[in-house]
Enzyme design. Structure first.
Site, PDB file in Angstrom:
ATOM      1  N   THR A  43       0.808  -1.216   0.000  1.00  0.00           N
ATOM      2  CA  THR A  43       0.000   0.000   0.000  1.00  0.00           C
ATOM      3  C   THR A  43       0.844   1.270   0.000  1.00  0.00           C
ATOM      4  O   THR A  43       1.945   1.292   0.576  1.00  0.00           O
ATOM      5  CB  THR A  43      -0.931   0.028   1.227  1.00  0.00           C
ATOM      6  OG1 THR A  43      -1.595   1.288   1.300  1.00  0.00           O
ATOM      7  CG2 THR A  43      -0.140  -0.158   2.518  1.00  0.00           C
ATOM      8  N   TYR A  74      -2.327   0.343   9.825  1.00  0.00           N
ATOM      9  CA  TYR A  74      -2.524  -0.292   8.515  1.00  0.00           C
ATOM     10  C   TYR A  74      -1.250  -0.216   7.688  1.00  0.00           C
ATOM     11  O   TYR A  74      -0.744  -1.232   7.189  1.00  0.00           O
ATOM     12  CB  TYR A  74      -3.693   0.381   7.789  1.00  0.00           C
ATOM     13  CG  TYR A  74      -3.767   0.031   6.317  1.00  0.00           C
ATOM     14  CD1 TYR A  74      -3.874  -1.294   5.895  1.00  0.00           C
ATOM     15  CD2 TYR A  74      -3.733   1.032   5.345  1.00  0.00           C
ATOM     16  CE1 TYR A  74      -3.944  -1.611   4.549  1.00  0.00           C
ATOM     17  CE2 TYR A  74      -3.810   0.724   3.993  1.00  0.00           C
ATOM     18  CZ  TYR A  74      -3.909  -0.591   3.601  1.00  0.00           C
ATOM     19  OH  TYR A  74      -3.965  -0.906   2.266  1.00  0.00           O
TER      20      TYR A  74
END
Length: 341
Positions: free
Chosen positions: A124, A148
């Site tokens: 990501t 995250y």
């Protein structure tokens, strides 16, 4: 001399989810044999094409993984499964470290034990955190600002450490990897068969589409005082079909003998939240109802990909690099979903 593929089976974790199901579609069109491993936490069985083998379970279950690799003899894994809500990760970090990090390490260990050759990892752009660079390169410093991003960064580092260890040891792990750092994925398949259907998704274009169909009553804009052209955050939106194709090209890259590496996966152009709002209003002729709220703690100001590396090393040519086209496909999909729900 071209590489002759002898084993075209690919295990796709999270293959029933939004991105995973589009990748399965691309694998089929490229004459691979996808095998979906999904626990259906957020995926949908209807998103998997008829005839594709489906195994229900967790990629963190070593016994199940042993069974899968022994029976399929798959030599490639696309690891797409994972939690992706940055805001949720701030209030529930353990959920993200357990699923995104711990389960990934279990999967990687099983891959090594069963002589899997190629591993494509869903990473990501959240790894970059609040970068001061207008456009980020893979080797820029990254300081993720939420669990995250950190949970994904840990897996990247583990893969890199394995690569280093195998190159300096007589006993090689034989696991080659590509980590694709996704930027903001949006849109739906041109086939009209699949699109974003995960409940509670907070991604901007999905929310705009839900306001369009009446599923939500307004779009909340978090932060209008960022140091950007209009005060709202800027993101690099990439169509899900182009992202899926990047996975196919990543595998082809490894099959040609490409070295394990990390690649940004975005278009290299940024659009603000208000750009998306204005584009929606231009497409539909409708005024979008919005509310302006304070910034959220886990949101960076701007994240745009430098995609030089992936375009130079892979045969990746994108087809949908157009905000209007991305938004139209998302709106069409949402309209279709609203008729059957």
């Amino acid at each position: 001399m071209s590489y002759e593929r002898k084993n075209r089976k690919v295990v796709v974790t999270g293959g029933a989810g939004y991105i995973g199901s589009h990748i399965v579609e691309e694998l089929l069109s490229s004459n691979y044999t996808p095998i979906v491993l999904d626990n259906f936490y957020s995926g949908n069985k209807w998103a998997i094409p008829e005839g594709v083998e489906v195994i229900e379970g967790s990629c963190g279950d070593p016994i199940l993984l042993e069974k899968i690799f022994n029976e399929t003899q798959a030599e490639t894994v696309f690891h797409i499964a994972g939690h992706i809500d940055a805001q949720e990760s701030v209030v529930n970090p353990l959920k993200y470290y357990n699923n995104n990090t711990k389960n990934s390490l279990t999967l990687i260990q099983s891959c090594i034990e069963h002589n899997v050759k190629n591993f494509i990892f869903s990473s990501t752009a959240a790894i970059y955190g609040s970068t001061t660079e207008p456009i980020v390169k893979e080797n820029d410093e990254h300081y993720p600002i939420n669990p995250y991003g950190r949970s994904k960064k840990m897996v990247e580092e583990f893969l890199e450490d394995l690569c280093t260890a195998s190159s300096s040891s007589e006993k090689s792990t034989h696991l080659n990897f590509v980590a694709l750092r996704y930027f903001n994925v949006a849109g739906a398949s041109p086939s009209g068969r699949i699109g974003q259907a995960t409940p509670g998704v907070k991604s901007l274009i999905k929310v705009v589409a839900e306001v369009h169909t009446g599923k939500r009553d307004r779009l909340s804009i978090y932060g209008t005082d960022y140091p950007t052209k209009d005060g709202t955050g800027v993101r690099d939106f990439i169509h899900v079909s182009d992202l899926s194709q990047a996975h196919i090209e990543s595998l082809a890259y490894l099959e040609r003998g490409g070295k394990s590496d990390v690649f940004n996966c975005g278009y290299g152009s940024g659009f603000s939240v208000l750009d998306v709002v204005n584009t929606y209003e231009k497409i539909t002729g409708n005024k979008l109802k919005i509310e302006k709220l304070p910034r959220r703690p886990a949101d960076p100001v701007s994240v745009i990909a430098d995609n030089t590396k992936i375009t130079q090393h892979m045969n990746w040519s994108y087809k949908y690099n157009d905000l209007e086209q991305i938004l139209k496909s998302a709106l069409t999909w949402e309209e279709q979903m609203s008729k059957i729900q």
